[in-house]
Design an enzyme around this catalytic site. Sequence first.
Site, short mmCIF file in Angstrom:
data_model
loop_
_atom_site.label_atom_id
_atom_site.label_comp_id
_atom_site.label_asym_id
_atom_site.label_seq_id
_atom_site.Cartn_x
_atom_site.Cartn_y
_atom_site.Cartn_z
N CYS A 7 0.83 -1.21 0.00
CA CYS A 7 0.00 0.00 0.00
C CYS A 7 0.86 1.26 0.00
O CYS A 7 1.72 1.44 0.86
CB CYS A 7 -0.90 -0.02 1.23
SG CYS A 7 -1.74 1.54 1.53
N CYS A 10 0.55 3.32 3.25
CA CYS A 10 1.31 2.70 4.36
C CYS A 10 2.79 3.06 4.22
O CYS A 10 3.46 3.36 5.22
CB CYS A 10 1.14 1.19 4.36
SG CYS A 10 -0.42 0.60 5.05
N ASP A 33 -1.12 16.65 -0.66
CA ASP A 33 -1.47 15.88 -1.86
C ASP A 33 -0.48 16.23 -2.98
O ASP A 33 -0.16 17.40 -3.20
CB ASP A 33 -2.91 16.18 -2.30
CG ASP A 33 -3.43 15.14 -3.27
OD1 ASP A 33 -4.35 14.39 -2.90
OD2 ASP A 33 -2.91 15.06 -4.41
N HIS A 104 -6.37 3.05 0.95
CA HIS A 104 -6.00 3.25 2.36
C HIS A 104 -6.79 4.49 2.75
O HIS A 104 -6.58 5.56 2.15
CB HIS A 104 -4.49 3.46 2.48
CG HIS A 104 -3.99 3.71 3.87
ND1 HIS A 104 -2.93 3.00 4.42
CD2 HIS A 104 -4.36 4.60 4.82
CE1 HIS A 104 -2.69 3.43 5.65
NE2 HIS A 104 -3.56 4.42 5.92
N HIS A 106 -8.38 7.83 3.49
CA HIS A 106 -7.77 9.15 3.61
C HIS A 106 -8.83 10.21 3.46
O HIS A 106 -9.81 10.03 2.75
CB HIS A 106 -6.67 9.34 2.54
CG HIS A 106 -7.13 9.05 1.15
ND1 HIS A 106 -7.24 7.77 0.64
CD2 HIS A 106 -7.55 9.88 0.15
CE1 HIS A 106 -7.68 7.82 -0.61
NE2 HIS A 106 -7.89 9.09 -0.92
N HIS A 108 -9.33 14.08 2.24
CA HIS A 108 -8.81 15.27 1.59
C HIS A 108 -9.29 16.47 2.40
O HIS A 108 -10.49 16.60 2.66
CB HIS A 108 -9.39 15.41 0.18
CG HIS A 108 -9.05 14.30 -0.76
ND1 HIS A 108 -8.07 14.40 -1.72
CD2 HIS A 108 -9.57 13.05 -0.91
CE1 HIS A 108 -8.00 13.28 -2.42
NE2 HIS A 108 -8.90 12.44 -1.94
#
Length: 119
Positions: A7, A10, A33, A104, A106, A108
Amino acid sequence: MSQDPNCIFCKIASGKIPSKKVYEDEDIFVFHDINPWAPVHFLMIPKQHIASMAQAGPEHAALLGRMMVLAPKLAVEQGCTPYPEGGFRIVCNTGTHGGQEVHHMHWHVMGGPRPWLKG
Ligand code: 5GP
Ligand code: ZN
């Protein structure tokens, strides 16, 4: 802490892939980002591998609560104009129909003066 060796997030959380870090503690990692949609655009992730918001359970409630409380603080620190003139948007794409590309979980966090690229 459960991690997925394949991942990408990760690997970012553990420093194996470099990122522009915004914040880190024992459980949470926050970074810019790579392809921002807005003047301020960072991602908040749990360090443990949770594939998406669809896998969130009662055992994650405290972690998710801490992330939610942290978001507005980091948003202002990162340059979002304070509420109510400014503010920010939190987006959590979940699954294929939700537009999730990285599996995974997340969030934003986006803000800054408009127009934005999208979002
Ligand atoms: P999703 O579409 O899954 O909600 O969003 C994934 C986000 O991760 C995208 O906005 C994309 O720009 C960002 N992203 C993908 N790979 C990387 C990376 O290696 N580093 C950083 N900093 N962001 C990434
Ligand atoms: Zn992961």
